[in-house]
Write an enzyme that holds these catalytic residues in place. Structure first.
Site, PDB file in Angstrom:
ATOM      1  N   TYR A   1     -10.365  14.670  -5.199  1.00  0.00           N
ATOM      2  CA  TYR A   1      -9.477  14.081  -6.210  1.00  0.00           C
ATOM      3  C   TYR A   1      -8.677  15.194  -6.909  1.00  0.00           C
ATOM      4  O   TYR A   1      -7.458  15.102  -7.061  1.00  0.00           O
ATOM      5  CB  TYR A   1     -10.332  13.300  -7.215  1.00  0.00           C
ATOM      6  CG  TYR A   1      -9.571  12.578  -8.309  1.00  0.00           C
ATOM      7  CD1 TYR A   1      -8.928  11.370  -8.053  1.00  0.00           C
ATOM      8  CD2 TYR A   1      -9.528  13.084  -9.602  1.00  0.00           C
ATOM      9  CE1 TYR A   1      -8.262  10.691  -9.060  1.00  0.00           C
ATOM     10  CE2 TYR A   1      -8.865  12.409 -10.616  1.00  0.00           C
ATOM     11  CZ  TYR A   1      -8.233  11.211 -10.346  1.00  0.00           C
ATOM     12  OH  TYR A   1      -7.571  10.545 -11.342  1.00  0.00           O
TER      13      TYR A   1
ATOM     14  N   ASP B   1       0.871  -1.181   0.000  1.00  0.00           N
ATOM     15  CA  ASP B   1       0.000   0.000   0.000  1.00  0.00           C
ATOM     16  C   ASP B   1       0.910   1.233   0.000  1.00  0.00           C
ATOM     17  O   ASP B   1       1.848   1.306   0.819  1.00  0.00           O
ATOM     18  CB  ASP B   1      -0.856  -0.065   1.279  1.00  0.00           C
ATOM     19  CG  ASP B   1      -1.918   1.018   1.360  1.00  0.00           C
ATOM     20  OD1 ASP B   1      -1.749   2.097   0.767  1.00  0.00           O
ATOM     21  OD2 ASP B   1      -2.916   0.761   2.057  1.00  0.00           O
TER      22      ASP B   1
ATOM     23  N   THR C   1      -9.955   2.126 -18.096  1.00  0.00           N
ATOM     24  CA  THR C   1      -9.509   1.263 -16.990  1.00  0.00           C
ATOM     25  C   THR C   1     -10.693   1.079 -16.023  1.00  0.00           C
ATOM     26  O   THR C   1     -11.671   1.830 -16.094  1.00  0.00           O
ATOM     27  CB  THR C   1      -8.338   1.901 -16.200  1.00  0.00           C
ATOM     28  OG1 THR C   1      -8.864   2.995 -15.433  1.00  0.00           O
ATOM     29  CG2 THR C   1      -7.217   2.380 -17.099  1.00  0.00           C
TER      30      THR C   1
HETATM   31  N1  LIG Z   1      -8.586   6.150 -15.951  1.00  0.00           N
HETATM   32  C1  LIG Z   1      -8.566   7.447 -16.150  1.00  0.00           C
HETATM   33  O1  LIG Z   1      -9.330   7.963 -16.972  1.00  0.00           O
HETATM   34  C2  LIG Z   1      -7.580   8.326 -15.422  1.00  0.00           C
HETATM   35  C3  LIG Z   1      -7.514   9.675 -15.812  1.00  0.00           C
HETATM   36  C4  LIG Z   1      -6.588  10.490 -15.173  1.00  0.00           C
HETATM   37  C5  LIG Z   1      -5.728  10.002 -14.209  1.00  0.00           C
HETATM   38  N2  LIG Z   1      -5.826   8.689 -13.839  1.00  0.00           N
HETATM   39  C6  LIG Z   1      -4.855   8.219 -12.838  1.00  0.00           C
HETATM   40  O2  LIG Z   1      -4.103   7.150 -13.384  1.00  0.00           O
HETATM   41  C7  LIG Z   1      -3.614   6.325 -12.325  1.00  0.00           C
HETATM   42  C8  LIG Z   1      -3.897   4.860 -12.660  1.00  0.00           C
HETATM   43  O3  LIG Z   1      -5.309   4.665 -12.633  1.00  0.00           O
HETATM   44  P1  LIG Z   1      -6.061   3.650 -13.626  1.00  0.00           P
HETATM   45  O4  LIG Z   1      -6.863   4.464 -14.554  1.00  0.00           O
HETATM   46  O5  LIG Z   1      -5.107   2.667 -14.167  1.00  0.00           O
HETATM   47  O6  LIG Z   1      -7.106   2.972 -12.592  1.00  0.00           O
HETATM   48  P2  LIG Z   1      -7.076   1.528 -11.875  1.00  0.00           P
HETATM   49  O7  LIG Z   1      -8.048   1.635 -10.773  1.00  0.00           O
HETATM   50  O8  LIG Z   1      -7.273   0.473 -12.892  1.00  0.00           O
HETATM   51  O9  LIG Z   1      -5.577   1.387 -11.351  1.00  0.00           O
HETATM   52  C9  LIG Z   1      -5.123   1.993 -10.163  1.00  0.00           C
HETATM   53  C10 LIG Z   1      -4.252   0.974  -9.452  1.00  0.00           C
HETATM   54  O10 LIG Z   1      -3.754   1.594  -8.251  1.00  0.00           O
HETATM   55  C11 LIG Z   1      -3.870   0.650  -7.209  1.00  0.00           C
HETATM   56  N3  LIG Z   1      -3.958   1.315  -5.908  1.00  0.00           N
HETATM   57  C12 LIG Z   1      -5.009   1.987  -5.404  1.00  0.00           C
HETATM   58  N4  LIG Z   1      -4.756   2.383  -4.155  1.00  0.00           N
HETATM   59  C13 LIG Z   1      -3.514   1.944  -3.864  1.00  0.00           C
HETATM   60  C14 LIG Z   1      -2.697   2.031  -2.716  1.00  0.00           C
HETATM   61  N5  LIG Z   1      -3.123   2.637  -1.594  1.00  0.00           N
HETATM   62  N6  LIG Z   1      -1.463   1.474  -2.756  1.00  0.00           N
HETATM   63  C15 LIG Z   1      -1.035   0.845  -3.869  1.00  0.00           C
HETATM   64  N7  LIG Z   1      -1.767   0.697  -4.973  1.00  0.00           N
HETATM   65  C16 LIG Z   1      -3.004   1.252  -4.978  1.00  0.00           C
HETATM   66  C17 LIG Z   1      -5.131  -0.122  -7.521  1.00  0.00           C
HETATM   67  O11 LIG Z   1      -5.187  -1.364  -6.819  1.00  0.00           O
HETATM   68  C18 LIG Z   1      -5.054  -0.256  -9.028  1.00  0.00           C
HETATM   69  O12 LIG Z   1      -4.384  -1.434  -9.431  1.00  0.00           O
HETATM   70  C19 LIG Z   1      -4.287   6.829 -11.060  1.00  0.00           C
HETATM   71  O13 LIG Z   1      -3.396   7.642 -10.346  1.00  0.00           O
HETATM   72  C20 LIG Z   1      -5.454   7.642 -11.586  1.00  0.00           C
HETATM   73  O14 LIG Z   1      -5.863   8.628 -10.672  1.00  0.00           O
HETATM   74  C21 LIG Z   1      -6.737   7.845 -14.424  1.00  0.00           C
END
Ligand SMILES: NC(=O)c1ccc[n+]([C@@H]2O[C@H](COP(=O)([O-])OP(=O)(O)OC[C@H]3O[C@@H](n4cnc5c(N)ncnc54)[C@H](O)[C@@H]3O)[C@@H](O)[C@H]2O)c1
Length: 276
Positions: A174, A81, A209
């Site tokens: 966020y 984490d 995602t």
């Molecule tokens: N999907 C989108 O449209 C989008 C847009 C902008 C930014 N983001 C950012 O991109 C990054 C990746 O997100 P994603 O889209 O792949 O979503 P996702 O939910 O598929 O992946 C996020 C990953 O982070 C892990 N995670 C969450 N909390 C955690 C913790 N406390 N410790 C360790 N791991 C943890 C989750 O288990 C997951 O595997 C994030 O920072 C998200 O905010 C996503």
């Protein structure tokens, strides 16, 4: 992928948080394809009851491992984490012991929650700030000394969001966390530059995602149509979400020498959406 990107990370070691699925998995596999050995971590469990979409699993982290190994690279994967300082430090120590160095950090782990600022609970606020902002700072604190010690410079990619450059209604906690990452990025670029360490943030928009799983989003937007109106279409191919792999191409470029003169830069990965 250019030849420079393909071969630019031979012999280097990259750490990716949130690597079990989504963008983090794509980053780990793309960095491995470019030649890096990988230290991959993920919580593989719900970050809190206040997060409404499904959590990543240990099986998904194992799938990331297979993806890295398919490129002939070594990988150390562990359930950690980003709120767990001792766990992060142990992961970095073990990774550096196994692979000998640390060159690239992708601080990607994050969670998304919904609610208007005056309606958020303490748990919603604390979870998003603790994981996205404080967790990224903890990742920086656990990794930068090892990069300085190795003396090879390096590249840190901080995964912010379009919400870290432009506020949207319905997720002020966020946005606060992702705007905060711009401050971490730019401060660290100033502090770590003399060690040859570059620090840049990426700001993705609408990546396909589980975080923005269509059913969950449809329910939120049905209840709050005003939230939806704040999300413009992407000028470039508006109907398509970006794939995690498209974002990973940008991360690999930022990790390698092809972006060697960039530090303290905020890069929208948004197909032009932030221009609205
Ligand atoms: N999907 C989108 O449209 C989008 C847009 C902008 C930014 N983001 C950012 O991109 C990054 C990746 O997100 P994603 O889209 O792949 O979503 P996702 O939910 O598929 O992946 C996020 C990953 O982070 C892990 N995670 C969450 N909390 C955690 C913790 N406390 N410790 C360790 N791991 C943890 C989750 O288990 C997951 O595997 C994030 O920072 C998200 O905010 C996503």
């Amino acid at each position: 992928m250019s030849d420079n990107q393909k071969h630019g990370l031979q012999g280097k070691v990259a750490l990716v948080t949130g690597a079990a699925r989504g963008q983090g998995r794509a980053h780990a596999i793309a960095l491995a394809a470019a030649g890096a050995d990988i230290i991959a971590s993920d919580i593989c469990a719900p970050a809190s009851d206040s997060i409404t979409y499904p959590a990543a699993t240990p099986d998904e982290l194992a799938e990331t491992v297979r993806g890295v190994e398919a490129h002939g690279r070594k990988v150390l994967a562990r359930e950690v984490d980003v709120r767990d300082d001792a766990g992060l430090r142990a992961l970095v120590a073990d990774g550096v012991e196994q692979f000998g160095r640390l060159d690239v950090v992708v601080a990607n782990a994050g969670v998304l929650g919904w609610g208007r600022l005056w309606e958020l609970t303490d748990e919603q606020w604390d979870t998003v700030i603790d994981v996205n902002l404080t967790g990224t700072w903890r990742t920086i604190r656990a990794t930068v000394p090892a990069m300085i010690e190795a003396g090879n410079g390096g590249s840190i990619v901080i995964v912010s969001s379009s919400a870290g450059l432009k506020a949207t209604p319905g997720n002020g906690h966020y946005a606060a966390s992702k705007y905060g990452l711009v401050a971490l990025t730019n401060t660290l670029a100033l502090e770590a530059g003399k060690h040859g360490i570059r620090v840049n943030s990426i700001h993705p928009y609408s990546v396909d995602t589980p975080m923005i799983e269509p059913k969950v989003m449809a329910e939120i937007f049905k209840e709050h149509p005003d939230y939806l109106h704040a999300f413009p279409p992407m000028p470039l191919h508006p109907s398509n979400f970006m794939t995690p792999e498209q974002v990973a191409d940008v991360v690999v470029w930022l990790a390698g020498d092809g972006s060697g003169v960039l530090s303290g830069v905020q890069i929208p990965v948004d197909k032009g959406a932030l221009k609205y």
